[in-house]
Design a protein around this motif. Structure first.
Motif, PDB file in Angstrom:
ATOM      1  N   LEU A  61      98.408 -26.475 134.660  1.00  0.00           N
ATOM      2  CA  LEU A  61      97.580 -27.489 135.303  1.00  0.00           C
ATOM      3  C   LEU A  61      96.350 -26.847 135.948  1.00  0.00           C
ATOM      4  O   LEU A  61      95.228 -27.327 135.790  1.00  0.00           O
ATOM      5  CB  LEU A  61      98.397 -28.258 136.352  1.00  0.00           C
ATOM      6  N   ARG A  62      96.557 -25.735 136.649  1.00  0.00           N
ATOM      7  CA  ARG A  62      95.432 -25.034 137.281  1.00  0.00           C
ATOM      8  C   ARG A  62      94.392 -24.621 136.245  1.00  0.00           C
ATOM      9  O   ARG A  62      93.200 -24.790 136.449  1.00  0.00           O
ATOM     10  CB  ARG A  62      95.919 -23.769 137.997  1.00  0.00           C
ATOM     11  N   ASN A  63      94.863 -24.096 135.116  1.00  0.00           N
ATOM     12  CA  ASN A  63      93.929 -23.630 134.098  1.00  0.00           C
ATOM     13  C   ASN A  63      93.227 -24.774 133.388  1.00  0.00           C
ATOM     14  O   ASN A  63      92.102 -24.607 132.919  1.00  0.00           O
ATOM     15  CB  ASN A  63      94.619 -22.690 133.119  1.00  0.00           C
ATOM     16  N   ARG A  64      93.851 -25.935 133.318  1.00  0.00           N
ATOM     17  CA  ARG A  64      93.146 -27.100 132.751  1.00  0.00           C
ATOM     18  C   ARG A  64      91.973 -27.479 133.644  1.00  0.00           C
ATOM     19  O   ARG A  64      90.892 -27.814 133.157  1.00  0.00           O
ATOM     20  CB  ARG A  64      94.093 -28.269 132.556  1.00  0.00           C
ATOM     21  N   VAL A  65      92.173 -27.428 134.952  1.00  0.00           N
ATOM     22  CA  VAL A  65      91.080 -27.707 135.887  1.00  0.00           C
ATOM     23  C   VAL A  65      90.001 -26.631 135.749  1.00  0.00           C
ATOM     24  O   VAL A  65      88.809 -26.946 135.669  1.00  0.00           O
ATOM     25  CB  VAL A  65      91.600 -27.799 137.334  1.00  0.00           C
ATOM     26  N   TYR A  66      90.412 -25.374 135.703  1.00  0.00           N
ATOM     27  CA  TYR A  66      89.463 -24.262 135.535  1.00  0.00           C
ATOM     28  C   TYR A  66      88.647 -24.477 134.255  1.00  0.00           C
ATOM     29  O   TYR A  66      87.420 -24.368 134.260  1.00  0.00           O
ATOM     30  CB  TYR A  66      90.219 -22.930 135.467  1.00  0.00           C
ATOM     31  N   ASP A  67      89.321 -24.773 133.157  1.00  0.00           N
ATOM     32  CA  ASP A  67      88.641 -24.966 131.872  1.00  0.00           C
ATOM     33  C   ASP A  67      87.693 -26.152 131.901  1.00  0.00           C
ATOM     34  O   ASP A  67      86.624 -26.115 131.284  1.00  0.00           O
ATOM     35  CB  ASP A  67      89.659 -25.129 130.747  1.00  0.00           C
ATOM     36  N   ALA A  68      88.075 -27.224 132.610  1.00  0.00           N
ATOM     37  CA  ALA A  68      87.212 -28.404 132.703  1.00  0.00           C
ATOM     38  C   ALA A  68      85.902 -28.061 133.412  1.00  0.00           C
ATOM     39  O   ALA A  68      84.836 -28.549 133.034  1.00  0.00           O
ATOM     40  CB  ALA A  68      87.938 -29.535 133.427  1.00  0.00           C
ATOM     41  N   VAL A  69      85.979 -27.214 134.415  1.00  0.00           N
ATOM     42  CA  VAL A  69      84.762 -26.766 135.101  1.00  0.00           C
ATOM     43  C   VAL A  69      83.992 -25.798 134.204  1.00  0.00           C
ATOM     44  O   VAL A  69      82.778 -25.914 134.044  1.00  0.00           O
ATOM     45  CB  VAL A  69      85.101 -26.106 136.454  1.00  0.00           C
ATOM     46  N   ALA A  70      84.696 -24.864 133.593  1.00  0.00           N
ATOM     47  CA  ALA A  70      84.043 -23.842 132.770  1.00  0.00           C
ATOM     48  C   ALA A  70      83.276 -24.440 131.593  1.00  0.00           C
ATOM     49  O   ALA A  70      82.187 -23.971 131.264  1.00  0.00           O
ATOM     50  CB  ALA A  70      85.069 -22.834 132.264  1.00  0.00           C
ATOM     51  N   VAL A  71      83.819 -25.469 130.980  1.00  0.00           N
ATOM     52  CA  VAL A  71      83.150 -26.064 129.819  1.00  0.00           C
ATOM     53  C   VAL A  71      81.859 -26.775 130.230  1.00  0.00           C
ATOM     54  O   VAL A  71      80.940 -26.913 129.433  1.00  0.00           O
ATOM     55  CB  VAL A  71      84.104 -27.001 129.044  1.00  0.00           C
ATOM     56  N   ARG A  72      81.775 -27.167 131.482  1.00  0.00           N
ATOM     57  CA  ARG A  72      80.587 -27.868 131.977  1.00  0.00           C
ATOM     58  C   ARG A  72      79.591 -26.940 132.663  1.00  0.00           C
ATOM     59  O   ARG A  72      78.502 -27.353 133.024  1.00  0.00           O
ATOM     60  CB  ARG A  72      81.001 -28.969 132.943  1.00  0.00           C
ATOM     61  N   ARG A  73      79.955 -25.685 132.853  1.00  0.00           N
ATOM     62  CA  ARG A  73      79.108 -24.802 133.650  1.00  0.00           C
ATOM     63  C   ARG A  73      77.703 -24.608 133.109  1.00  0.00           C
ATOM     64  O   ARG A  73      76.781 -24.430 133.907  1.00  0.00           O
ATOM     65  CB  ARG A  73      79.788 -23.466 133.909  1.00  0.00           C
ATOM     66  N   PRO A  74      77.463 -24.667 131.790  1.00  0.00           N
ATOM     67  CA  PRO A  74      76.067 -24.555 131.357  1.00  0.00           C
ATOM     68  C   PRO A  74      75.200 -25.703 131.877  1.00  0.00           C
ATOM     69  O   PRO A  74      73.995 -25.557 131.988  1.00  0.00           O
ATOM     70  CB  PRO A  74      76.155 -24.595 129.827  1.00  0.00           C
ATOM     71  N   ARG A  75      75.831 -26.831 132.226  1.00  0.00           N
ATOM     72  CA  ARG A  75      75.074 -27.969 132.738  1.00  0.00           C
ATOM     73  C   ARG A  75      75.018 -27.987 134.262  1.00  0.00           C
ATOM     74  O   ARG A  75      74.352 -28.825 134.836  1.00  0.00           O
ATOM     75  CB  ARG A  75      75.702 -29.272 132.250  1.00  0.00           C
ATOM     76  N   ILE A  76      75.748 -27.073 134.918  1.00  0.00           N
ATOM     77  CA  ILE A  76      75.759 -27.029 136.369  1.00  0.00           C
ATOM     78  C   ILE A  76      74.583 -26.177 136.817  1.00  0.00           C
ATOM     79  O   ILE A  76      74.445 -25.027 136.417  1.00  0.00           O
ATOM     80  CB  ILE A  76      77.088 -26.453 136.898  1.00  0.00           C
ATOM     81  N   ASP A  77      73.720 -26.771 137.637  1.00  0.00           N
ATOM     82  CA  ASP A  77      72.538 -26.051 138.093  1.00  0.00           C
ATOM     83  C   ASP A  77      72.923 -24.867 138.956  1.00  0.00           C
ATOM     84  O   ASP A  77      73.790 -24.962 139.819  1.00  0.00           O
ATOM     85  CB  ASP A  77      71.612 -26.975 138.897  1.00  0.00           C
ATOM     86  N   GLY A  78      72.270 -23.797 138.708  1.00  0.00           N
ATOM     87  CA  GLY A  78      72.431 -22.597 139.522  1.00  0.00           C
ATOM     88  C   GLY A  78      71.047 -22.076 139.826  1.00  0.00           C
ATOM     89  O   GLY A  78      70.039 -22.735 139.608  1.00  0.00           O
ATOM     90  N   ASP A  79      70.989 -20.897 140.321  1.00  0.00           N
ATOM     91  CA  ASP A  79      69.727 -20.251 140.604  1.00  0.00           C
ATOM     92  C   ASP A  79      68.981 -20.058 139.290  1.00  0.00           C
ATOM     93  O   ASP A  79      69.550 -19.632 138.292  1.00  0.00           O
ATOM     94  CB  ASP A  79      70.008 -18.901 141.265  1.00  0.00           C
ATOM     95  N   ALA A  80      67.720 -20.379 139.294  1.00  0.00           N
ATOM     96  CA  ALA A  80      66.919 -20.231 138.072  1.00  0.00           C
ATOM     97  C   ALA A  80      66.844 -18.775 137.628  1.00  0.00           C
ATOM     98  O   ALA A  80      66.598 -18.486 136.466  1.00  0.00           O
ATOM     99  CB  ALA A  80      65.517 -20.781 138.304  1.00  0.00           C
ATOM    100  N   ALA A  81      67.048 -17.864 138.554  1.00  0.00           N
ATOM    101  CA  ALA A  81      66.989 -16.438 138.237  1.00  0.00           C
ATOM    102  C   ALA A  81      68.406 -15.880 138.196  1.00  0.00           C
ATOM    103  O   ALA A  81      68.793 -15.071 139.023  1.00  0.00           O
ATOM    104  CB  ALA A  81      66.144 -15.713 139.270  1.00  0.00           C
ATOM    105  N   CYS A  82      69.198 -16.329 137.238  1.00  0.00           N
ATOM    106  CA  CYS A  82      70.579 -15.846 137.127  1.00  0.00           C
ATOM    107  C   CYS A  82      70.580 -14.333 137.000  1.00  0.00           C
ATOM    108  O   CYS A  82      69.703 -13.756 136.375  1.00  0.00           O
ATOM    109  CB  CYS A  82      71.266 -16.473 135.916  1.00  0.00           C
ATOM    110  N   GLY A  83      71.572 -13.731 137.572  1.00  0.00           N
ATOM    111  CA  GLY A  83      71.677 -12.283 137.544  1.00  0.00           C
ATOM    112  C   GLY A  83      70.915 -11.612 138.669  1.00  0.00           C
ATOM    113  O   GLY A  83      71.021 -10.409 138.860  1.00  0.00           O
TER     114      GLY A  83
END
Length: 140
Positions: free
Chosen positions: A98-120
């Protein structure tokens, strides 16, 4: 507690944000960090016998010669932080599937989650701390 190295995708805004959060909430410096594309990150993946591209989509924690993945890694990191974050480590009581299903649900969407424009690139207020916590080959 021995060496604890968090391997993260340096090109992911969500991952960079998590590492920045971790550095701010780990005052004892229990965790070192390394990007998935670094020599240390590659060495950890190799030692763990994992596919070479796993750390581009999965957070890893190298702790005492063993690797933890996905929700196990996140919960182990939280469990090693001071209160109140340590209490979140109790999430290990939730079944791993169950925990990993939640983790995977977030991970699959992470390219669409805004972060710092200067990743890294660490946030300006964390540059010195970020650099001081970078894992080196000797930390393995």
């Amino acid at each position: 507690m021995g060496s604890r190295i968090v391997v993260f995708d340096g090109d992911c805004g969500l991952c960079n944000g998590f590492v920045a959060w971790l550095l701010r909430h780990d005052p004892e410096g229990r965790h070192l960090i390394t990007g998935s594309g670094s020599d240390v990150g590659a060495a950890i993946v190799a030692r763990a016998g994992l596919p070479t591209d796993i750390s581009k989509s999965t957070l890893l924690l190298w702790a005492d010669g063993e690797v933890l993945l996905r929700s196990d890694a996140v919960l182990a990191i939280l469990g090693a932080l001071p209160w109140p974050w340590r209490a979140l480590g109790a999430g290990r009581l939730v079944p791993r599937g169950l925990r990993n299903r939640v983790y995977d649900a977030v991970a699959v969407r992470r390219p669409r989650i805004d972060g710092d424009a200067a990743c890294g690139v660490p946030p300006a207020d964390l540059v010195a701390l970020w650099r001081s916590r970078l894992a080196a080959p000797a930390d393995l």
